[in-house]
Design an enzyme around this catalytic site. Sequence first.
Site, PDB file in Angstrom:
ATOM      1  N   HIS E  15       0.840  -1.204   0.000  1.00 15.86           N
ATOM      2  CA  HIS E  15       0.000   0.000   0.000  1.00 15.86           C
ATOM      3  C   HIS E  15       0.870   1.247   0.000  1.00 15.86           C
ATOM      4  O   HIS E  15       2.089   1.207   0.123  1.00 15.86           O
ATOM      5  CB  HIS E  15      -0.991   0.000   1.180  1.00 15.86           C
ATOM      6  CG  HIS E  15      -0.439   0.399   2.499  1.00 15.86           C
ATOM      7  ND1 HIS E  15      -1.200   0.973   3.487  1.00 15.86           N
ATOM      8  CD2 HIS E  15       0.820   0.314   3.006  1.00 15.86           C
ATOM      9  CE1 HIS E  15      -0.452   1.212   4.541  1.00 15.86           C
ATOM     10  NE2 HIS E  15       0.763   0.833   4.288  1.00 15.86           N
ATOM     11  N   CYS E  34       5.637   6.489   4.483  1.00 12.57           N
ATOM     12  CA  CYS E  34       4.473   5.718   4.023  1.00 12.57           C
ATOM     13  C   CYS E  34       3.967   6.239   2.688  1.00 12.57           C
ATOM     14  O   CYS E  34       3.119   5.616   2.046  1.00 12.57           O
ATOM     15  CB  CYS E  34       3.344   5.768   5.051  1.00 12.57           C
ATOM     16  SG  CYS E  34       3.773   4.970   6.594  1.00 12.57           S
ATOM     17  N   HIS E  40       5.038   0.240  -0.199  1.00 13.44           N
ATOM     18  CA  HIS E  40       5.715  -0.673   0.733  1.00 13.44           C
ATOM     19  C   HIS E  40       4.626  -1.668   1.141  1.00 13.44           C
ATOM     20  O   HIS E  40       3.579  -1.714   0.491  1.00 13.44           O
ATOM     21  CB  HIS E  40       6.309   0.092   1.923  1.00 13.44           C
ATOM     22  CG  HIS E  40       5.295   0.750   2.787  1.00 13.44           C
ATOM     23  ND1 HIS E  40       4.611   1.880   2.405  1.00 13.44           N
ATOM     24  CD2 HIS E  40       4.812   0.430   4.014  1.00 13.44           C
ATOM     25  CE1 HIS E  40       3.774   2.236   3.353  1.00 13.44           C
ATOM     26  NE2 HIS E  40       3.856   1.366   4.346  1.00 13.44           N
ATOM     27  N   HIS E  42       2.849  -4.805   4.181  1.00 11.45           N
ATOM     28  CA  HIS E  42       2.671  -5.323   5.539  1.00 11.45           C
ATOM     29  C   HIS E  42       2.090  -6.732   5.521  1.00 11.45           C
ATOM     30  O   HIS E  42       1.410  -7.131   4.576  1.00 11.45           O
ATOM     31  CB  HIS E  42       1.708  -4.428   6.336  1.00 11.45           C
ATOM     32  CG  HIS E  42       2.217  -3.050   6.598  1.00 11.45           C
ATOM     33  ND1 HIS E  42       3.267  -2.798   7.452  1.00 11.45           N
ATOM     34  CD2 HIS E  42       1.841  -1.833   6.109  1.00 11.45           C
ATOM     35  CE1 HIS E  42       3.497  -1.493   7.487  1.00 11.45           C
ATOM     36  NE2 HIS E  42       2.655  -0.890   6.679  1.00 11.45           N
ATOM     37  N   ASP E  80      -5.418 -10.340  -0.114  1.00 11.17           N
ATOM     38  CA  ASP E  80      -4.140 -11.033   0.081  1.00 11.17           C
ATOM     39  C   ASP E  80      -3.292 -11.010  -1.193  1.00 11.17           C
ATOM     40  O   ASP E  80      -3.783 -11.321  -2.278  1.00 11.17           O
ATOM     41  CB  ASP E  80      -4.397 -12.496   0.496  1.00 11.17           C
ATOM     42  CG  ASP E  80      -3.096 -13.188   0.886  1.00 11.17           C
ATOM     43  OD1 ASP E  80      -2.211 -12.520   1.463  1.00 11.17           O
ATOM     44  OD2 ASP E  80      -2.960 -14.386   0.596  1.00 11.17           O
ATOM     45  N   HIS E  81      -2.022 -10.649  -1.022  1.00 10.19           N
ATOM     46  CA  HIS E  81      -1.077 -10.551  -2.141  1.00 10.19           C
ATOM     47  C   HIS E  81      -1.556  -9.552  -3.194  1.00 10.19           C
ATOM     48  O   HIS E  81      -1.291  -9.701  -4.377  1.00 10.19           O
ATOM     49  CB  HIS E  81      -0.791 -11.928  -2.757  1.00 10.19           C
ATOM     50  CG  HIS E  81       0.168 -12.732  -1.917  1.00 10.19           C
ATOM     51  ND1 HIS E  81      -0.190 -13.258  -0.708  1.00 10.19           N
ATOM     52  CD2 HIS E  81       1.466 -13.079  -2.105  1.00 10.19           C
ATOM     53  CE1 HIS E  81       0.842 -13.906  -0.187  1.00 10.19           C
ATOM     54  NE2 HIS E  81       1.856 -13.807  -1.002  1.00 10.19           N
ATOM     55  N   GLU E 125      -1.600  -3.749  11.713  1.00  8.83           N
ATOM     56  CA  GLU E 125      -0.759  -3.405  10.555  1.00  8.83           C
ATOM     57  C   GLU E 125       0.669  -3.889  10.837  1.00  8.83           C
ATOM     58  O   GLU E 125       1.366  -4.370   9.959  1.00  8.83           O
ATOM     59  CB  GLU E 125      -0.762  -1.894  10.360  1.00  8.83           C
ATOM     60  CG  GLU E 125      -0.121  -1.449   9.072  1.00  8.83           C
ATOM     61  CD  GLU E 125      -0.235   0.046   8.886  1.00  8.83           C
ATOM     62  OE1 GLU E 125      -1.104   0.496   8.133  1.00  8.83           O
ATOM     63  OE2 GLU E 125       0.551   0.791   9.519  1.00  8.83           O
TER      64      GLU E 125
END
Lengths: 136, 136, 136, 136, 136, 136
Positions: E15, E34, E40, E42, E80-81, E125
């Site tokens: 994100h 950020c 980047h 998480h 996811d991913h 997070e």
Amino acid sequence: MKVTVCRKSHFNAAHRLYNPKWDMAQNDAVFGKCNNPNFHGHNYTIEVWLTGEVDPETGMVIDLKILKELIESEIEDRFDHKNLNLDTVEFKNLIPTAENICIVCWQLLRAKFDSKFQLKVRLYETERNIAECDGN
Amino acid sequence: MKVTVCRKSHFNAAHRLYNPKWDMAQNDAVFGKCNNPNFHGHNYTIEVWLTGEVDPETGMVIDLKILKELIESEIEDRFDHKNLNLDTVEFKNLIPTAENICIVCWQLLRAKFDSKFQLKVRLYETERNIAECDGN
Amino acid sequence: MKVTVCRKSHFNAAHRLYNPKWDMAQNDAVFGKCNNPNFHGHNYTIEVWLTGEVDPETGMVIDLKILKELIESEIEDRFDHKNLNLDTVEFKNLIPTAENICIVCWQLLRAKFDSKFQLKVRLYETERNIAECDGN
Amino acid sequence: MKVTVCRKSHFNAAHRLYNPKWDMAQNDAVFGKCNNPNFHGHNYTIEVWLTGEVDPETGMVIDLKILKELIESEIEDRFDHKNLNLDTVEFKNLIPTAENICIVCWQLLRAKFDSKFQLKVRLYETERNIAECDGN
Amino acid sequence: MKVTVCRKSHFNAAHRLYNPKWDMAQNDAVFGKCNNPNFHGHNYTIEVWLTGEVDPETGMVIDLKILKELIESEIEDRFDHKNLNLDTVEFKNLIPTAENICIVCWQLLRAKFDSKFQLKVRLYETERNIAECDGN
Amino acid sequence: MKVTVCRKSHFNAAHRLYNPKWDMAQNDAVFGKCNNPNFHGHNYTIEVWLTGEVDPETGMVIDLKILKELIESEIEDRFDHKNLNLDTVEFKNLIPTAENICIVCWQLLRAKFDSKFQLKVRLYETERNIAECDGN
């Protein structure tokens, strides 16, 4: 007597697993959803394990403050909140798997420590997926 | 350079520690409340550590999906939600201590991996009781 | 000002989810592999949360030693290394789901604490499956 | 086949890092805020790893109850809720760094185990600072 | 008596925090690193807490298998991913902070559960940064 | 919709539980080994939970950097690597139990946040002993 000390740290990064020599179908077959062209990401945890003699004056193998600062300058500043594929020279031509990230971190740190120390690096990509290398 | 990768998994099972060659008094003396004839149980966590060369084409020692699926077929399908003493052939004549479960898991997995890989299995019976074996 | 204190504890037990009013097919449909007739088991973690005024003489809501001993006598001695279905009166006629174990623990502990305290019990069946109740 | 078993335990203690041969300025330079003359403290976690043959009669390397009791008598009774600098003979003339606490624990436990066992001790001063020794 | 049950799950995503109405300087001032344009990522952990009456036939508030599958279909399959900014409709025009991801997950799940249940979602997070919402 | 955010932090400190109005026998009876005159210590973990509206411009309840810095200036700088009884004004005349430390942290932080936010503080003295307060 030798003692091994460990300092644990974290960095959060985006990455994509992709081999440019292969077509998309082969990349998908090998890397699955890790081959998302728009990237995904992880909270990486790194453990740096250093083995050496205890200095009788300090009771320490190495000052953990020094170890902490080296991890910050060599690993966190380089990889934290970065896109490993796009923002780093280390993974321009190297697939950023947990294995390769672990080797790169080991090499970056090995260059900074006196050869009298043995070095092992452990990298957690998730709580369930871990890589470890010690240079052998 | 060699790298070790790890995949972590879980299974929940009932067991009883009991040596059929001994009478109840001796079983109680050695195994205490673990010798409850009606069984008790644990959430077991298994870590499978595999050491090998990194394939430069994939950046991987082994595809963790393959490792994950092998743990599912060899370990989870066999032991998860089972009574280790009653429902498995492996512990028909073997006391299901953490040590023996760890050895059995190592043997089941060793048979599935190419001999070029080194294998280590770590088994958590609880957060505080752990067993580990690597075949030596 | 009110403060809530918590003490965490553990017990390891076998259980089976099974409704005797239903046939095996319906039990399998609802409870799946949790309906293994030979039982399976878990490491249960219990958290006991107690809310009350801080005693200015001791700085405590309740002496955590007392809380620890009550959990031992009421919960651990009753359930640790037991088969919940076979070895306990509480689950003779009650299905030992996480929800029901949580309620039973709450009731056992509620009877032991002064009514000036509020009580909440949280029960972890696994790291991923949790139940919680506070009597409302 | 050899198996390694581990038992994990805890103790909470106060300490100060300070070398009496140095003046305050040098102690501050080396130990920083760990040199607070009024002490600070930690929740220490100790892992005791023991390697040996599995006894076919018991399925155990060592009875974990014995291991647990030895850790209680040798480590917890000595160090739990103590000031390591003031309340213990071990650290009267030895700086209680994580490294030295780890070595002392290893020595105290080594004296209690049969020489057929290999022994490794890991000590967590915090989640991020760890020391480990195995007598080599 | 009402009981709250929880199921924990995970998804790994990339994100970027960025408000398109602001220039780069203001985005940097507010979001710092950020705001990396290359993203980047998480390892997100989601906890879904559901409160309701225990069904006396099953001993359950809700079958945790159903809860698990709903989290898979509504949350994991969606996020996811993935790159939250580029690959999802939910965050096309919404900044993917932990707070907003938490609200979106709550809304997606709220639509799937009977109104007799109360719903709370907690989103990690990182281990140190957490958001939680319950619709109030 | 309101969201609650949490930031987690740590400090390591020495303390002693002791009521100066009582003699040593009564202090021992109530506080046991926590009344060691030479102190013992803990790794304290503090969680700060803040509830408020999400700002649509930032997607945040509060910038977690601000929250992190407030915890550093108000809590860590005050208590980390300190002897709570000897080095702090807050516990000169207040017994530093987990309950009282939790209340003091809540008061210190409450004074720093706008009244539009609700505040809850959770303090872990060990993994098993926890206190929590929200000002009610």
